[in-house]
Design a protein around this motif. Structure first.
Motif, mmCIF file in Angstrom:
data_model
loop_
_atom_site.group_PDB
_atom_site.id
_atom_site.type_symbol
_atom_site.label_atom_id
_atom_site.label_comp_id
_atom_site.label_asym_id
_atom_site.label_seq_id
_atom_site.Cartn_x
_atom_site.Cartn_y
_atom_site.Cartn_z
ATOM 1 N N GLN A 116 0.799 -1.226 0.000
ATOM 2 C CA GLN A 116 0.000 0.000 0.000
ATOM 3 C C GLN A 116 0.835 1.281 0.000
ATOM 4 O O GLN A 116 0.374 2.316 -0.492
ATOM 5 N N GLU B 281 -7.192 -6.600 -0.953
ATOM 6 C CA GLU B 281 -7.047 -5.311 -0.282
ATOM 7 C C GLU B 281 -5.584 -4.907 -0.150
ATOM 8 O O GLU B 281 -5.278 -3.732 0.068
ATOM 9 N N ALA C 170 -11.375 -5.852 -8.224
ATOM 10 C CA ALA C 170 -10.589 -5.161 -7.199
ATOM 11 C C ALA C 170 -9.649 -4.113 -7.769
ATOM 12 O O ALA C 170 -9.291 -3.155 -7.072
#
Length: 208
Positions: A68, A89, A118
């Motif tokens: 991330q 995620e 996603a």
């Protein structure tokens, strides 16, 4: 040959590296090659905040994590690792090219649909183009042959069906061209070494 690589590139493939250590911030680095090492965990990549291309193929990674901090990551190669379960995620939404070939997670039911849902900008998954995704629509569904590159280790026979970031692909083409020249040079050197070895053996057999 490594000296010919762009300054925005770090190449540390085949170095028997077992972990990614903590480094000072390297904001100028856009491409990082770490394939064919012994890396077990994705970590400490926040040192490369502007990374666009990351290759971790052929390692021992079991989980996708700690990506991330890479908001600009466009291409990620995690092929031939040990990833069994994938948490979408953990994948940056900026990804346009993703390769998970050779991981068990690709055998999950609905895997491809899950990835497409996603990652809204994804256009290439495991060397197969994605049609109808947001990035393709923004590009007008067109194609550009100038964005097509081949590399037997990193991007084998992959078509880039649109122009999304010309600087990124320009850097990528340059890096792959350098790698190709290096492979040809290494092949020639190996060939010459074999010829010399054959000459020495012939001389030993024939005697003085």
């Amino acid at each position: 040959a490594e000296g010919l690589l762009p300054t925005s590139t770090i190449r540390l493939d085949r170095r028997n590296i077992s972990s990614i250590g903590k480094l000072r911030s390297l904001g100028e680095i856009h491409s990082l090659y770490l394939q064919h090492n012994q890396i077990e965990k994705i970590e400490n990549l926040d040192s490369f905040p502007n990374l666009r291309f990351l290759c971790l193929a052929g390692n021992r990674i079991q989980r996708v994590e700690n990506l991330q901090p890479l908001p600009h990551l466009s291409a990620l190669d995690l092929s031939h690792n040990q990833i069994q379960v994938l948490d979408t995620e953990e994948l940056p939404r900026s990804l346009q090219i993703l390769d998970l070939t050779g991981n068990e997670c690709t055998q999950q039911d609905g895997y491809r649909d899950l990835m497409v849902a996603a990652l809204p900008h994804l256009v290439l998954l495991d060397s197969q183009p994605i049609h109808g995704n947001r990035a393709e629509e923004e590009a007008g569904g067109g194609s550009s042959s100038s964005e097509e590159e081949e590399d037997e280790e990193l991007l084998p026979e992959r078509r880039i069906p649109f122009t999304v970031d010309k600087d990124f692909f320009t850097d990528l083409r340059r890096e792959l061209a350098v790698r190709s020249r290096q492979r040809r040079r290494e092949s020639l050197e190996e060939h010459q070494a074999r010829l010399e070895e054959l000459r020495e053996r012939r001389d030993l057999l024939l005697g003085p």
